[in-house]
Design a protein around this motif. Structure first.
Motif, PDB file in Angstrom:
ATOM      1  N   UNK A   1      22.670 -88.717 -89.391  1.00  0.00           N
ATOM      2  CA  UNK A   1      21.448 -88.495 -90.179  1.00  0.00           C
ATOM      3  C   UNK A   1      21.490 -89.268 -91.490  1.00  0.00           C
ATOM      4  N   UNK A   2      22.623 -89.213 -92.184  1.00  0.00           N
ATOM      5  CA  UNK A   2      22.727 -89.915 -93.459  1.00  0.00           C
ATOM      6  C   UNK A   2      22.602 -91.423 -93.258  1.00  0.00           C
ATOM      7  N   UNK A   3      23.168 -91.938 -92.168  1.00  0.00           N
ATOM      8  CA  UNK A   3      23.066 -93.374 -91.919  1.00  0.00           C
ATOM      9  C   UNK A   3      21.662 -93.784 -91.491  1.00  0.00           C
ATOM     10  N   UNK A   4      20.859 -92.836 -91.010  1.00  0.00           N
ATOM     11  CA  UNK A   4      19.450 -93.110 -90.700  1.00  0.00           C
ATOM     12  C   UNK A   4      18.588 -93.060 -91.964  1.00  0.00           C
ATOM     13  N   UNK A   5      19.190 -92.702 -93.095  1.00  0.00           N
ATOM     14  CA  UNK A   5      18.454 -92.625 -94.344  1.00  0.00           C
ATOM     15  C   UNK A   5      17.818 -91.278 -94.614  1.00  0.00           C
ATOM     16  N   UNK A   6      18.105 -90.301 -93.775  1.00  0.00           N
ATOM     17  CA  UNK A   6      17.544 -88.959 -93.940  1.00  0.00           C
ATOM     18  C   UNK A   6      18.412 -88.175 -94.918  1.00  0.00           C
ATOM     19  N   UNK A   7      17.817 -87.575 -95.956  1.00  0.00           N
ATOM     20  CA  UNK A   7      18.615 -86.745 -96.873  1.00  0.00           C
ATOM     21  C   UNK A   7      19.370 -85.671 -96.079  1.00  0.00           C
ATOM     22  N   UNK A   8      20.663 -85.549 -96.372  1.00  0.00           N
ATOM     23  CA  UNK A   8      21.522 -84.666 -95.583  1.00  0.00           C
ATOM     24  C   UNK A   8      22.355 -83.783 -96.497  1.00  0.00           C
ATOM     25  N   UNK A   9      22.338 -82.497 -96.215  1.00  0.00           N
ATOM     26  CA  UNK A   9      23.159 -81.517 -96.924  1.00  0.00           C
ATOM     27  C   UNK A   9      24.184 -80.998 -95.934  1.00  0.00           C
ATOM     28  N   UNK A  10      25.456 -81.107 -96.288  1.00  0.00           N
ATOM     29  CA  UNK A  10      26.528 -80.696 -95.396  1.00  0.00           C
ATOM     30  C   UNK A  10      27.408 -79.667 -96.082  1.00  0.00           C
ATOM     31  N   UNK A  11      28.181 -78.968 -95.276  1.00  0.00           N
ATOM     32  CA  UNK A  11      29.088 -77.959 -95.822  1.00  0.00           C
ATOM     33  C   UNK A  11      30.384 -77.982 -95.039  1.00  0.00           C
ATOM     34  N   UNK A  12      31.462 -77.697 -95.776  1.00  0.00           N
ATOM     35  CA  UNK A  12      32.778 -77.728 -95.155  1.00  0.00           C
ATOM     36  C   UNK A  12      33.762 -76.984 -96.042  1.00  0.00           C
ATOM     37  N   UNK A  13      34.889 -76.613 -95.475  1.00  0.00           N
ATOM     38  CA  UNK A  13      35.881 -75.883 -96.248  1.00  0.00           C
ATOM     39  C   UNK A  13      36.754 -76.798 -97.098  1.00  0.00           C
ATOM     40  N   UNK A  14      36.800 -78.093 -96.761  1.00  0.00           N
ATOM     41  CA  UNK A  14      37.566 -79.029 -97.575  1.00  0.00           C
ATOM     42  C   UNK A  14      37.130 -80.458 -97.252  1.00  0.00           C
ATOM     43  N   UNK A  15      37.443 -81.362 -98.127  1.00  0.00           N
ATOM     44  CA  UNK A  15      37.223 -82.785 -97.869  1.00  0.00           C
ATOM     45  C   UNK A  15      38.578 -83.368 -97.537  1.00  0.00           C
ATOM     46  N   UNK A  16      38.691 -83.973 -96.368  1.00  0.00           N
ATOM     47  CA  UNK A  16      39.999 -84.425 -95.908  1.00  0.00           C
ATOM     48  C   UNK A  16      40.543 -85.587 -96.722  1.00  0.00           C
ATOM     49  N   UNK A  17      39.690 -86.479 -97.166  1.00  0.00           N
ATOM     50  CA  UNK A  17      40.166 -87.622 -97.948  1.00  0.00           C
ATOM     51  C   UNK A  17      39.340 -87.734 -99.215  1.00  0.00           C
ATOM     52  N   UNK A  18      39.767 -87.046-100.252  1.00  0.00           N
ATOM     53  CA  UNK A  18      39.010 -87.029-101.505  1.00  0.00           C
ATOM     54  C   UNK A  18      38.947 -88.399-102.160  1.00  0.00           C
ATOM     55  N   UNK A  19      39.812 -89.309-101.764  1.00  0.00           N
ATOM     56  CA  UNK A  19      39.757 -90.667-102.316  1.00  0.00           C
ATOM     57  C   UNK A  19      38.472 -91.364-101.906  1.00  0.00           C
ATOM     58  N   UNK A  20      37.876 -90.941-100.795  1.00  0.00           N
ATOM     59  CA  UNK A  20      36.636 -91.542-100.317  1.00  0.00           C
ATOM     60  C   UNK A  20      35.398 -90.856-100.886  1.00  0.00           C
ATOM     61  N   UNK A  21      35.595 -89.813-101.657  1.00  0.00           N
ATOM     62  CA  UNK A  21      34.464 -89.029-102.139  1.00  0.00           C
ATOM     63  C   UNK A  21      34.498 -88.920-103.657  1.00  0.00           C
ATOM     64  N   UNK A  22      33.331 -88.699-104.226  1.00  0.00           N
ATOM     65  CA  UNK A  22      33.206 -88.509-105.668  1.00  0.00           C
ATOM     66  C   UNK A  22      32.793 -87.063-105.929  1.00  0.00           C
ATOM     67  N   UNK A  23      33.584 -86.367-106.732  1.00  0.00           N
ATOM     68  CA  UNK A  23      33.318 -84.971-107.050  1.00  0.00           C
ATOM     69  C   UNK A  23      32.143 -84.874-108.017  1.00  0.00           C
ATOM     70  N   UNK A  24      31.196 -84.006-107.705  1.00  0.00           N
ATOM     71  CA  UNK A  24      30.024 -83.799-108.546  1.00  0.00           C
ATOM     72  C   UNK A  24      30.040 -82.373-109.078  1.00  0.00           C
ATOM     73  N   UNK A  25      30.403 -82.219-110.333  1.00  0.00           N
ATOM     74  CA  UNK A  25      30.348 -80.920-111.023  1.00  0.00           C
ATOM     75  C   UNK A  25      31.194 -79.850-110.328  1.00  0.00           C
ATOM     76  N   UNK A  26      32.246 -80.230-109.603  1.00  0.00           N
ATOM     77  CA  UNK A  26      33.094 -79.292-108.876  1.00  0.00           C
ATOM     78  C   UNK A  26      32.323 -78.415-107.902  1.00  0.00           C
ATOM     79  N   UNK A  27      31.156 -78.867-107.481  1.00  0.00           N
ATOM     80  CA  UNK A  27      30.319 -78.097-106.572  1.00  0.00           C
ATOM     81  C   UNK A  27      30.130 -78.831-105.253  1.00  0.00           C
ATOM     82  N   UNK A  28      29.937 -80.125-105.317  1.00  0.00           N
ATOM     83  CA  UNK A  28      29.715 -80.902-104.105  1.00  0.00           C
ATOM     84  C   UNK A  28      30.314 -82.284-104.263  1.00  0.00           C
TER      85      UNK A  28
END
Length: 124
Positions: free
Chosen positions: A59-86
């Motif tokens: 969905x995200x690669x199709x350009x559709x806004x996507x909200x996801x949820x998970x118990x952890x991010x496996x590789x935080x080096x690939x992600x940017x933390x936003x306000x310790x919330x998402x």
């Protein structure tokens, strides 16, 4: 509301589950293997809410806004933390990944609900 989950086993669903799924739009094509129809459908949705899964990245690669949820991010080096919330992912610009645990599950649901309300108020 469109159901993008494939492979549901009706014999494992409760009566409440069955009644809930009956109220959702069920696409009449193979959600797992028919990428052309899936891309056409997902590309026309206002928003997709899903666990961290294949449909999230699709969905995200199709350009559709996507909200996801998970118990952890496996590789935080690939992600940017936003306000310790998402977290956001550099390759999935239209996606927010909300993290939760048993203590914060309710808060995560409230945050996603707020995101949807904000999104809907901007679409109208």
């Amino acid at each position: 509301v469109v159901n993008l989950q494939y492979g549901l086993a009706a014999n494992l669903m409760s009566e409440l589950d069955i009644q809930t799924f009956d109220k959702l739009y069920q696409p009449n094509f193979d959600l797992k293997n028919d990428f052309e129809n899936l891309a056409a459908l997902v590309g026309n949705l206002d928003c997709v809410i899903s666990p961290v899964s294949a449909i999230m990245t699709f969905a995200a690669s199709c350009g559709t806004p996507t909200l996801s949820y998970y118990t952890h991010v496996t590789d935080r080096a690939l992600c940017e933390n936003k306000e310790n919330v998402w977290f956001s992912n550099a390759w999935l610009r239209n996606n927010k990944i909300f993290l939760f645990d048993e203590k914060t599950k309710h808060q995560m649901i409230q945050r996603i609900s707020h995101e949807v309300e904000t999104f809907l108020s901007n679409v109208s």
